[in-house]
Design an enzyme around this catalytic site. Structure first.
Site, mmCIF file in Angstrom:
data_model
loop_
_atom_site.group_PDB
_atom_site.id
_atom_site.type_symbol
_atom_site.label_atom_id
_atom_site.label_comp_id
_atom_site.label_asym_id
_atom_site.label_seq_id
_atom_site.Cartn_x
_atom_site.Cartn_y
_atom_site.Cartn_z
ATOM 1 N N SER A 86 38.120 50.956 -5.988
ATOM 2 C CA SER A 86 37.885 50.580 -5.036
ATOM 3 C C SER A 86 38.772 50.673 -3.702
ATOM 4 O O SER A 86 39.989 51.173 -3.880
ATOM 5 C CB SER A 86 37.738 48.958 -4.938
ATOM 6 O OG SER A 86 38.944 48.628 -5.610
ATOM 7 N N HIS A 120 42.603 49.830 -7.077
ATOM 8 C CA HIS A 120 42.370 49.578 -5.797
ATOM 9 C C HIS A 120 43.284 50.264 -4.869
ATOM 10 O O HIS A 120 44.439 50.104 -5.020
ATOM 11 C CB HIS A 120 42.357 47.834 -5.746
ATOM 12 C CG HIS A 120 42.013 47.519 -4.359
ATOM 13 N ND1 HIS A 120 40.768 47.233 -3.948
ATOM 14 C CD2 HIS A 120 42.846 47.251 -3.300
ATOM 15 C CE1 HIS A 120 40.728 46.728 -2.679
ATOM 16 N NE2 HIS A 120 41.930 46.525 -2.043
ATOM 17 N N PHE A 144 58.039 46.818 4.974
ATOM 18 C CA PHE A 144 57.172 45.842 4.643
ATOM 19 C C PHE A 144 57.347 45.544 3.148
ATOM 20 O O PHE A 144 57.155 44.091 2.896
ATOM 21 C CB PHE A 144 55.828 46.673 4.610
ATOM 22 C CG PHE A 144 54.573 45.632 4.514
ATOM 23 C CD1 PHE A 144 54.332 44.694 5.319
ATOM 24 C CD2 PHE A 144 53.682 45.866 3.498
ATOM 25 C CE1 PHE A 144 53.261 43.558 5.289
ATOM 26 C CE2 PHE A 144 52.731 44.934 3.289
ATOM 27 C CZ PHE A 144 52.336 43.794 4.112
ATOM 28 N N ASP A 199 48.980 34.843 5.559
ATOM 29 C CA ASP A 199 50.335 34.645 5.904
ATOM 30 C C ASP A 199 50.226 33.867 7.168
ATOM 31 O O ASP A 199 49.617 33.929 8.019
ATOM 32 C CB ASP A 199 51.099 35.977 6.025
ATOM 33 C CG ASP A 199 51.427 36.701 4.831
ATOM 34 O OD1 ASP A 199 52.134 36.205 3.940
ATOM 35 O OD2 ASP A 199 50.990 37.992 4.531
HETATM 36 P P1 FAD Z 1 48.058 32.036 -2.684
HETATM 37 O O1 FAD Z 1 47.686 32.855 -3.981
HETATM 38 O O2 FAD Z 1 46.865 31.092 -2.419
HETATM 39 O O3 FAD Z 1 49.323 31.302 -2.598
HETATM 40 C C1 FAD Z 1 50.559 32.096 -2.432
HETATM 41 C C2 FAD Z 1 51.762 31.449 -3.159
HETATM 42 O O4 FAD Z 1 51.910 30.120 -2.425
HETATM 43 C C3 FAD Z 1 51.614 30.783 -4.507
HETATM 44 O O5 FAD Z 1 51.753 31.802 -5.516
HETATM 45 C C4 FAD Z 1 52.459 29.692 -4.510
HETATM 46 O O6 FAD Z 1 53.746 30.192 -4.882
HETATM 47 C C5 FAD Z 1 52.365 29.248 -2.988
HETATM 48 N N1 FAD Z 1 51.540 28.051 -3.031
HETATM 49 C C6 FAD Z 1 50.372 28.236 -2.459
HETATM 50 N N2 FAD Z 1 49.454 27.017 -2.467
HETATM 51 C C7 FAD Z 1 50.639 26.282 -2.917
HETATM 52 C C8 FAD Z 1 50.388 24.651 -3.273
HETATM 53 N N3 FAD Z 1 49.477 24.021 -3.112
HETATM 54 N N4 FAD Z 1 51.501 24.394 -4.115
HETATM 55 C C9 FAD Z 1 52.564 25.125 -4.274
HETATM 56 N N5 FAD Z 1 52.816 26.437 -4.230
HETATM 57 C C10 FAD Z 1 51.475 26.963 -3.472
HETATM 58 N N6 FAD Z 1 46.680 39.023 4.332
HETATM 59 C C11 FAD Z 1 46.017 38.605 5.303
HETATM 60 O O7 FAD Z 1 46.151 38.261 6.081
HETATM 61 N N7 FAD Z 1 44.626 39.316 5.328
HETATM 62 C C12 FAD Z 1 44.041 39.990 4.170
HETATM 63 O O8 FAD Z 1 43.002 40.557 4.281
HETATM 64 C C13 FAD Z 1 45.091 40.086 2.995
HETATM 65 N N8 FAD Z 1 44.427 40.957 2.087
HETATM 66 C C14 FAD Z 1 45.113 40.808 0.921
HETATM 67 C C15 FAD Z 1 44.819 41.694 -0.298
HETATM 68 C C16 FAD Z 1 45.370 41.856 -1.418
HETATM 69 C C17 FAD Z 1 44.806 42.440 -2.763
HETATM 70 C C18 FAD Z 1 47.013 40.823 -1.460
HETATM 71 C C19 FAD Z 1 47.407 40.888 -2.747
HETATM 72 C C20 FAD Z 1 47.436 40.254 -0.562
HETATM 73 C C21 FAD Z 1 46.513 40.337 0.901
HETATM 74 N N9 FAD Z 1 46.983 39.754 2.140
HETATM 75 C C22 FAD Z 1 46.191 39.693 2.984
HETATM 76 C C23 FAD Z 1 48.295 39.091 1.768
HETATM 77 C C24 FAD Z 1 48.197 37.453 1.492
HETATM 78 O O9 FAD Z 1 47.589 36.948 2.313
HETATM 79 C C25 FAD Z 1 49.758 36.941 1.613
HETATM 80 O O10 FAD Z 1 50.447 37.977 0.371
HETATM 81 C C26 FAD Z 1 49.973 35.634 1.518
HETATM 82 O O11 FAD Z 1 51.290 35.491 1.591
HETATM 83 C C27 FAD Z 1 49.443 34.797 0.245
HETATM 84 O O12 FAD Z 1 48.126 34.768 0.131
HETATM 85 P P2 FAD Z 1 47.429 34.529 -1.279
HETATM 86 O O13 FAD Z 1 45.918 34.164 -1.200
HETATM 87 O O14 FAD Z 1 47.894 35.331 -2.281
HETATM 88 O O15 FAD Z 1 47.953 32.961 -1.449
#
Ligand code: FAD
Length: 305
Positions: A19, A273, A223, A113
């Protein structure tokens, strides 16, 4: 050497899926480049192509436009990224509804983020979804979508330890995630160990490695430092002194990515990916090396009704 063994396996391309990830372009020039990239990579028949979503919905329109164009002008299956940053539930639900109305059935559900950038303290919107797990549940409640979520072979920088990190992934799976895509990494042992940890925790969805071809080592190193990905010394050494030599840099990048991907194939990985950075050449070359061949124009034409 593993590479030579692999190249003699005629079936290898058939069992490997890929992908591609794109970001929405900011200017006409970037739009043209993205479309050249999409056109070049489409014949490789990826399982899906995903389009990122900027913090705080900053790319909401551009992401939607890019996804719509993919749906209208190609035979590719798009996946829309979504984040929870600075948005209440109602507005995130509105974005979901907009994508669904377009015909999107695949999503990449993320927390995102903070608007101030990677490393700043994350504060969920008081009326918003707090993380990727909650957003996954919201999507699942609206339809039987294919939902990818993030995974971090070196753990997310905000996770205090691996157990906490894996627990977050488990919550996403319990809420309906169908696949995890990893943050980029350069040490395959870290990925393998992470997958083992996840399996031990009862997580059985595919954990697809996210591969970042190194178009610009200095930028990638910078980064990586901010998002908690380790840059091995051997990798820095490979690119040492190539700052002003783009041709050699590109050749080395291609070799490095091929080495990583081929090693993962040897370890049994059959789904990749690619973070394309909207550029085709390195990704196309790596796909070729793992046996993926471009479909002919006839094969690309939609089947007659
Ligand atoms: P989550 O997995 O929801 O949370 C990340 C971490 O935060 C958790 O592991 C935990 O340590 C902590 N956490 C979250 N909620 C709680 C809670 N309630 N209690 C305690 N700890 C908590 N960013 C963008 O802006 N746009 C994109 O399109 C984008 N695409 C991405 C695609 C991929 C495949 C990846 C790997 C990353 C991408 N990112 C993107 C980056 C991502 O948004 C960041 O890494 C961000 O810091 C975490 O998002 P997440 O969904 O992984 O968070």
């Amino acid at each position: 050497m593993s590479q030579f063994r692999l190249s003699r396996r005629p079936d290898i391309g058939g069992r490997i899926g890929v992908s591609f990830e794109f970001f929405p372009p900011k200017s006409d020039d970037m739009e043209r480049r993205l479309w050249e990239t999409v056109t070049r990579l489409a014949p490789l028949k990826p399982r899906f192509v995903s389009v990122t979503y900027g913090a705080g919905g900053s790319t909401r329109e551009r992401t939607a436009r890019t996804v719509r164009r993919i749906l209208q002008e190609t035979s590719l299956t798009p996946a829309a990224h979504l984040t929870c940053v600075d948005a209440d539930r109602e507005s995130v639900d509105g974005v979901i509804a907009e994508f669904v109305a377009m015909g999107v059935r695949r999503f990449v559900a993320l927390r995102g983020d903070p608007r101030e950038g990677v490393g700043a303290r994350y504060r969920p919107h008081p009326q918003g979804y707090t993380n990727g797990a909650e957003l996954t549940a919201a999507l699942k409640a609206r339809g039987d979508f294919d939902i990818s979520v993030s995974a971090y072979p070196e753990k997310h920088p905000e996770s205090s330890d691996f157990a906490t990190d894996i627990d977050m992934l488990k919550r996403k799976v319990d809420n309906g995630a169908t696949r995890a895509i990893t943050q980029f990494f350069f040490d395959n042992d870290l990925y393998e160990r992470y997958v083992e940890r996840a399996r031990r925790a009862g997580i059985y969805i595919p954990i697809v490695p996210g591969i970042l071809p190194v178009h610009n080592f200095a930028q990638v190193a910078n980064f990586a430092g901010r998002c908690g990905a380790h840059v091995p010394v051997w990798l820095a050494e490979r690119f040492e002194g190539l700052e002003n030599d783009p041709q050699t840099h590109a050749l080395v990048a291609s070799a490095v990515a091929a080495e990583q991907v081929l090693d993962l194939v040897e370890r049994g990985v059959d789904d990749f990916h690619f973070y394309t950075m909207n550029r085709a050449d390195l990704v196309f070359a790596i796909c070729h090396m793992i046996g993926i061949r471009a479909a002919s124009e006839a094969e690309m034409r939609p089947a007659a009704a």
